[in-house]
Structures are given as structure tokens and as C-alpha cells.
Design a protein around this motif. Structure first.
Motif, short mmCIF file in Angstrom:
data_model
loop_
_atom_site.label_atom_id
_atom_site.label_comp_id
_atom_site.label_asym_id
_atom_site.label_seq_id
_atom_site.Cartn_x
_atom_site.Cartn_y
_atom_site.Cartn_z
N THR B 7 0.82 -1.33 -0.06
CA THR B 7 -0.01 -0.05 -0.11
C THR B 7 0.89 1.20 0.17
O THR B 7 1.91 1.13 0.72
N ILE B 8 0.46 2.37 -0.74
CA ILE B 8 1.19 3.65 -0.82
C ILE B 8 0.39 4.67 -0.22
O ILE B 8 -0.75 4.66 -0.57
N GLY B 9 0.93 5.33 0.90
CA GLY B 9 0.41 6.44 1.48
C GLY B 9 0.71 7.89 0.92
O GLY B 9 2.03 7.85 0.64
N PHE B 10 0.12 8.88 0.59
CA PHE B 10 0.40 10.16 0.09
C PHE B 10 0.06 11.01 1.08
O PHE B 10 -1.24 11.24 1.36
N ASP B 11 1.00 11.90 1.35
CA ASP B 11 0.48 13.14 2.05
C ASP B 11 -0.11 14.06 1.03
O ASP B 11 -0.10 13.81 -0.16
N ALA B 12 -1.00 15.06 1.33
CA ALA B 12 -1.64 16.01 0.53
C ALA B 12 -1.04 17.25 0.31
O ALA B 12 -0.49 17.48 -1.11
N ASP B 13 -1.10 18.20 1.20
CA ASP B 13 -0.45 19.38 1.00
C ASP B 13 0.97 19.58 0.73
O ASP B 13 1.73 18.86 1.31
N ILE B 121 -3.76 5.42 -0.47
CA ILE B 121 -4.30 6.17 0.80
C ILE B 121 -3.86 7.72 0.92
O ILE B 121 -2.58 7.85 0.78
N VAL B 122 -4.78 8.64 0.95
CA VAL B 122 -4.07 9.96 1.32
C VAL B 122 -4.22 10.05 2.76
O VAL B 122 -5.17 9.56 3.68
N ILE B 123 -3.09 10.40 3.34
CA ILE B 123 -3.07 10.71 4.85
C ILE B 123 -2.38 11.92 5.01
O ILE B 123 -1.33 12.47 4.87
N ALA B 169 3.16 -2.77 8.54
CA ALA B 169 4.03 -1.46 8.42
C ALA B 169 5.01 -1.95 7.41
O ALA B 169 5.29 -0.90 6.40
N GLU B 170 5.67 -3.21 7.15
CA GLU B 170 6.70 -3.20 6.44
C GLU B 170 6.50 -3.29 4.84
O GLU B 170 6.91 -3.63 3.82
N ARG B 171 4.87 -3.51 4.67
CA ARG B 171 4.50 -3.33 3.23
C ARG B 171 3.66 -2.22 3.00
O ARG B 171 2.78 -2.04 2.16
N PHE B 172 4.10 -1.05 3.58
CA PHE B 172 3.55 0.37 3.39
C PHE B 172 4.58 1.21 3.11
O PHE B 172 5.79 1.07 3.82
N LEU B 173 4.37 2.15 2.19
CA LEU B 173 5.36 3.11 1.73
C LEU B 173 4.63 4.56 1.81
O LEU B 173 3.61 4.52 1.32
N LEU B 189 7.90 2.84 12.57
CA LEU B 189 7.03 1.74 12.66
C LEU B 189 7.62 0.54 11.76
O LEU B 189 6.84 -0.51 11.89
N GLY B 190 8.63 0.67 11.02
CA GLY B 190 9.00 -0.29 9.89
C GLY B 190 8.52 -0.04 8.84
O GLY B 190 8.88 -1.18 7.75
N GLY B 191 7.89 0.85 8.37
CA GLY B 191 7.81 1.00 6.88
C GLY B 191 8.66 1.74 6.05
O GLY B 191 9.67 1.87 6.59
N ALA B 192 8.42 2.14 4.85
CA ALA B 192 9.36 2.69 3.83
C ALA B 192 8.83 4.32 3.75
O ALA B 192 7.55 4.48 3.78
N GLY B 193 9.74 5.06 3.37
CA GLY B 193 9.29 6.54 2.98
C GLY B 193 9.95 6.78 1.87
O GLY B 193 11.29 6.86 1.66
N VAL B 194 9.10 7.69 0.99
CA VAL B 194 9.97 8.54 -0.11
C VAL B 194 9.68 9.93 -0.12
O VAL B 194 8.45 10.54 0.25
N HIS B 195 10.81 10.70 0.37
CA HIS B 195 10.65 12.19 0.29
C HIS B 195 10.97 12.88 -0.96
O HIS B 195 11.68 12.66 -1.66
N ILE B 196 9.92 13.61 -1.11
CA ILE B 196 9.71 14.49 -2.36
C ILE B 196 9.75 15.91 -1.92
O ILE B 196 8.62 16.59 -1.45
N PRO B 197 10.93 16.57 -1.82
CA PRO B 197 10.81 18.18 -1.27
C PRO B 197 10.11 18.98 -1.98
O PRO B 197 9.77 19.00 -3.21
#
Lengths: 237, 237
Positions: B7-13, B121-123, B169-173, B189-197
Motif C-alpha cells: 500500500t502507498i500512502g500520500f501526504d496531500a499539502d 491512501i491519502v494521509i 507496516a513493512e508493506r507500507f510506503l 514503525l518499520g515502513g518505507a518512506g519517499v521524500h519529495i521536497p
């Protein structure tokens, strides 16, 4: 995915704890602050009109109320209100957010009793942080399977919550002080509603009790009357 | 209950659409309004201090920002600011809420591509009504399985969302512009993160990039670089 359990939803403000008394206290100070300009009825009507106009943009809750109160005060004084008085309005708003949570009579015992047999959910509207804070301060959080904070209590919002929790509408009963927000939308979906009036109802929550929902609409005077109503309703399944 | 899907979570703003540019425009007008009293740096520092102090009570979002801006203006002018100028601040806040949603470059195509293979998912955090409005105005809502609006993006908030959706958590980015809010709590939490400044970062969102999260932390320059990162990460499962 729908379970056979009968789930009970609870509104929070003025159902589990006092809220309108908190607003009413602030309204009194607001009228006093503007008394040299307008009578109380004019102040109340102007504030309500501003709130109603701003709700589509601000949503419900203390922050939007405070912004509407400042806007109305500027308008009612033709801009003559001082910055110091506006600062007092902001502090009144902050005081509402910091106010202790006063649980209504009979709530703790009734929730304890019902939680033995039914999943309980809080469904409330308002500012996210403020509503979370109240649940936490109330100490009641542990009795609820979920706390759902929505921006509007309409049939779509209830339907989304029921879907998310796998609850069939006909096995859902909602308890609250607002016929408009807590009862009518749930009846529309096929669920049941229990109205427990609070002694003050915000003007924007007024609505008439529903007709044609025989056996699905109940009105009681206080929280301690809820368990027999639930038992009677549950006996059908 | 955990699914095998990734599953991929996206910040919005500032991840899906512009937001800080909207705040920055208002900041400029705010500095101009107070320029006769203080230089821009003093105004910025005072406003940030008020916001930081008020966040525990107000939470994030435009309504709390507007209240903090009014409070700071009164303080910085020793109460000399006029009611008319305060009304302008309230209108600036309202303008932010009414502002069109401007989707960032590459977002529509990237979401369409990723939605074919992954639940999205949007978070996001902020005012409930305002965030819902932006999702709706963006026209992107249909690409997401859920929209989660939280009052704080900390490990507990992410853990609750993952639990509710049955995601390990390990299957969440999580993808977002804030290392502090979007990346660090998910890595914890053990998940992954992609930073897009984003080209502007709000002072309260500053944080240093994480160490010791090999293979779970990625930094890219823009949204269109996301699909290969996701494909590489997904290839492990």
C-alpha cells in the motif's frame, strides 16, 4: 462482512458531556461586550447568521465559532471595537478549548453496562483536535471500539462509517441530543435512533421529531433510560 | 488480517497540490500590513512563535493560523491595529480556504499508473472540512481507497491507520514532502518512506533526513520519479 452484533453509536457533545453550557457561558460574555452597541437579541441573531454563512467554509467547532464571533463583533460595532476587546474574544475561544470535560449524569454507568453486550462507537462533528482532546479528557475512550469525527452528520457520513466497520444499518442504533444530526440521517439509512434532549439546543440543530419510523425511533429523558430501550430493540434479532 | 498488497500512502499539502505558496502569499500581505510597526523578520518570528504555542490547542490548519495571525497582530501593534485591519486578516484566512486546488506536476499521471497495482491512501493533517474540500476539488478522490485526516502525524496515528486497514507496516510506503511528518514516523514503525521536497518548507516541519533506514528511505526530486522507486521496493516481496 456485516456482523450480527447490534452496534450502538453515541453523539458526544451534549450527549456524553456538557457542551452547549460552555457555548452559552461565552454567549453571555459576548452579549455583555457588545451591550453598549446592541441588545442581546440583535447580537444573537447577527452571530447566528455569520456562523450559518461560514459553516460551509469553516465546518463546526470552536475555532470557526471564534472567527465568526470576531467578524460579527467588527460588523456590529462598525469597526469601533478595540483590538483589546477582540483579543478577549480570542481568549474566550481558547477558554472553551481548555474547558474541563463534564460528563453527563448516568453516562459512565450506562456505557459500562451496554459495553458488555454491544460494540459502542462515538460519532461526533467539530474540530478534529478538540474532539479528540475531549474524548481523552473524558476518560471514556476505552469503552468505545472507535471514535469517528466527521465534518457533517449526514446520511453519506453515517453510511461511510457503517461500511467501514461492516455494520448493517438495520443493526445500528444511534443515540444523541440532536434530532437533525443524530436521528434523522440514521433513520433514513434504515437504522434506529434514540433521542435524549439536552436542556439547550443550538439553533442550527433544531428539527422536528420524525414520523413514519415506527419501532425505530425512541425518545427518552435521560441516559439511564437507555439500557431497557436497547434491550427491547435488541430482542427483535 | 494483513494483506499481501503493498500500500502507498500520500501526504496531500505540498505533495499532491500546492499549499505553502498559498500560505506564503498570505504571509507577504501580513508583513505588509504590519510593516509600519516591525520589520519582516520580527513579524515572521512572532507569528511562528504564536502558531507553535497554539498548535496543541488549535491543531493544524487555516482556522488556527488565522486566529494566531490576529493574536500576533494585536500583540505586535500593542493593540493599535484597527478592527478593519483585523477584518482583512479574517478575509485573508477565508481566501485561503476558498483558494483553488492546484495539483502539482506529474501527480495525475503518477497516481493513475500506481493505482493499477497498489491501493493508494491519502494521509493528511489539518482542518477536517478544509482537507475534505481540497480532496474533492482536486478531482483525485476516486484514485484513493481511503482519505485519512489526522490531527497529528506521529507513529501512533500511522499505526492506527495501518491497523484499521489491515496493512502490515513493512508493506507500507509513505510519500510526502515533510521528513518530520511523512517519513520519520513511518520508518519508526518499520515502513518505507519517499521524500519529495517542496520548494518551501514550513519552519515547524523541518527535520533531518534519517540515518540507519537502508533500503527503506528514498529521496527523489519530483513525483514522476516515484514509479521506479516503488517498483524497486516492491520487487523485494
Amino acid at each position: 462482512m456485516a456482523t450480527k452484533e447490534l452496534t450502538i453509536g453515541f453523539d458526544a457533545d451534549d450527549t456524553l458531556w456538557h457542551n452547549e453550557t460552555n457555548f452559552e457561558r461565552v454567549h453571555e460574555r459576548y452579549r455583555a461586550l457588545l451591550a453598549q452597541y446592541h441588545d442581546a437579541a440583535t447580537v444573537d441573531a447577527a452571530l447566528l447568521a455569520t456562523e450559518k454563512r461560514n459553516i460551509p467554509l469553516y465546518g463546526y467547532g470552536v475555532k470557526g465559532f471564534t472567527l465568526s464571533a470576531v467578524e460579527t463583533a467588527i460588523q456590529l460595532t462598525d469597526g469601533k471595537i478595540s483590538a483589546g476587546e477582540i483579543q478577549r474574544l480570542i481568549e474566550l475561544g481558547r477558554g472553551m478549548l481548555e474547558h474541563p470535560v463534564e460528563i453527563l449524569d448516568g453516562v459512565v454507568d450506562t456505557l459500562s453496562l451496554l459495553a458488555e453486550r454491544h460494540p459502542l462507537i462515538v460519532i461526533t462533528k467539530g474540530d478534529l483536535r478538540d474532539q479528540e482532546r475531549k474524548v481523552e479528557k473524558s476518560g471514556l475512550g476505552g469503552r468505545f471500539r472507535a471514535v469517528e469525527i466527521v465534518s457533517e452528520k449526514d446520511p453519506a457520513a453515517y453510511a461511510a462509517i457503517l461500511r467501514r466497520h461492516g455494520i448493517a444499518a438495520e443493526r445500528f442504533l444511534m443515540v444523541g441530543n440532536s434530532v437533525k444530526s443524530d436521528i434523522l440521517p440514521v433513520l433514513e439509512l434504515g437504522g434506529a435512533g434514540v433521542h435524549i434532549p439536552y436542556h439547550i439546543t443550538w439553533a442550527l440543530e433544531h428539527a422536528v421529531a420524525p414520523a413514519g419510523a415506527e419501532g425505530r425511533f425512541f425518545a427518552i429523558a435521560k441516559m439511564t433510560e437507555l439500557p431497557p430501550v436497547v434491550a427491547g430493540w435488541a430482542a427483535r434479532w
